[in-house]
Enzyme design. Structure first.
Site, PDB file in Angstrom:
ATOM      1  NE  ARG A 238      -4.078  -1.826   0.008  1.00 25.53           N
ATOM      2  CZ  ARG A 238      -4.028  -2.978  -0.634  1.00 25.53           C
ATOM      3  NH1 ARG A 238      -2.938  -3.308  -1.313  1.00 25.53           N
ATOM      4  NH2 ARG A 238      -5.056  -3.807  -0.623  1.00 25.53           N
ATOM      5  CG  ASP A 261       1.662  -2.894  -8.466  1.00 20.07           C
ATOM      6  OD1 ASP A 261       1.497  -2.501  -9.638  1.00 20.07           O
ATOM      7  OD2 ASP A 261       0.919  -3.726  -7.916  1.00 20.07           O
ATOM      8  CD  GLU A 266      -3.322   2.483  -5.854  1.00 20.49           C
ATOM      9  OE1 GLU A 266      -4.264   1.693  -6.062  1.00 20.49           O
ATOM     10  OE2 GLU A 266      -2.250   2.125  -5.346  1.00 20.49           O
ATOM     11  CG  HIS A 285      -2.850  -1.531  -7.002  1.00 23.95           C
ATOM     12  ND1 HIS A 285      -3.471  -0.874  -5.963  1.00 23.95           N
ATOM     13  CD2 HIS A 285      -2.581  -2.781  -6.516  1.00 23.95           C
ATOM     14  CE1 HIS A 285      -3.583  -1.676  -4.916  1.00 23.95           C
ATOM     15  NE2 HIS A 285      -3.042  -2.844  -5.241  1.00 23.95           N
ATOM     16  CG  LEU A 286      -0.255  -3.814 -13.280  1.00 25.24           C
ATOM     17  CD1 LEU A 286       0.822  -4.031 -14.341  1.00 25.24           C
ATOM     18  CD2 LEU A 286      -1.639  -3.801 -13.916  1.00 25.24           C
ATOM     19  N   GLY A 287      -0.615  -5.835  -8.876  1.00 30.35           N
ATOM     20  CA  GLY A 287      -0.279  -6.974  -8.038  1.00 30.35           C
ATOM     21  C   GLY A 287      -1.294  -8.100  -8.070  1.00 30.35           C
TER      22      GLY A 287
END
Length: 319
Positions: A238, A261, A266, A285-287
């Site tokens: 985060r 990420d 966002e 934020h592709l995790g």
């Protein structure tokens, strides 16, 4: 329980929700509407969502606090992708008679992204790809993973996987978190060290903590200042775990590098200071974004709706 008439699927950035879930199993009487953008204005968001009695939220892209829930009089069923969602006020939802459900997830795809960021930065892949496309050839000298020190902040489910992979690469693995013991660290394949020592010794620091009041800003200017010149900070957890102005300053000074990420805000807005920082590899934020995970999310969402309609909620979340 009861019937449902309108389902909103939120924040479908890639436009894949309808093609990746078994929505045809739902009764034809349920109208499904997909939204691909995130609304930040509370009035606009409440106006958009007020007509719906069922809502599927994608992770924390749209938080559901008590103030928003109070403006959704028709809402009966609120679903989050994943087993839990810290941006949901579950107690407030339950107080309003709203059923809140989660969905299954698959594996730990965030670990993939974390290692992609690490390897991309160590071997200067963004620069080399850009150079090659521009007609260049071998413009930098990268660093091998083997022999480096990996510092894992938070040795839980994801942190332990990171530690095992680091060891498989031939890295020395050290770890720290507020409640980590030497025994638990050893069981996770790492050496317990102090926070100060971790930031001073590690060539790569990777963060794997849950965001809470206790962990917010846990990586500050002093920690970043302890890092070796050129060391890499990776954050796939985060954004607010890190003091963002301090991180921007360290990056702009060229003292460290960062693979990020996740961010304080966002989607990341145009002109954000991190976008112009050198020594960075940034991903949106592709995790958790993988075909396997999405398939599990949307199958779980359909099951949650089916369970609600049958009077038997599945994966119901409680405060």
């Amino acid at each position: 329980m009861g019937e449902l008439r309108r389902l909103a699927i939120l924040d479908d950035y890639q436009g894949v929700a309808l093609s990746m879930g078994p929505w045809s199993r739902l009764p034809s009487s349920i109208a499904v509407e997909v939204f691909r953008d995130t609304l930040k204005d509370p009035d606009a968001l409440a106006a958009r969502l007020a007509p719906f009695d069922a809502i599927l939220a994608m992770r924390e892209r749209t938080p559901f606090r008590a103030t928003l829930l109070a403006r959704l009089p028709n809402l009966k069923l609120l679903i989050t992708t994943g087993e839990k969602n810290r941006s949901f006020d579950v107690a407030a939802a339950q107080a309003r008679g709203v059923t809140v459900c989660g969905t299954p997830s698959v594996g730990a795809p965030t670990v993939d992204i974390a290692w992609g960021l690490i390897l991309g930065l160590l071997r200067n892949l963004p620069e080399e790809v850009a150079s090659l496309r521009a007609g260049g050839w071998q413009t930098t000298v990268g660093t091998s993973v083997e022999g480096l020190t990996l510092g894992v902040v938070g040795l839980g489910k994801l942190g332990s996987r990171m530690a095992r992979i680091g060891a498989a690469f031939g890295m020395k693995v050290i770890a720290w978190s507020q409640n980590l013991t030497a025994e638990k660290a050893a069981a996770g394949g790492a050496e317990l060290v102090s926070k100060a020592e971790l930031f001073a010794r590690a060539d790569v620091v990777t963060l794997h903590l849950v965001l809470s009041d206790r962990s917010r800003g846990i990586v500050g200017a002093e920690d970043l200042a302890r890092m070796k010149p050129g060391a890499i900070l990776v954050n796939t957890s985060r954004g607010p775990l890190v003091d963002q102005p301090a991180l921007v300053a360290a990056l702009q000074a060229g003292r460290i590098r960062a693979g990020l990420d996740v961010f304080d805000e966002e989607p990341l807005p145009p002109g954000h200071p991190l976008l112009g920082c050198p020594g960075t590899l940034l991903t949106p934020h592709l995790g958790y974004v993988s075909t396997q995970n999405y398939a599990a999310y949307f199958e779980g969402a359909v099951q949650a709706i089916e369970g609600y309609l049958a009077g038997k909620p599945v994966m119901e979340l409680t405060a």
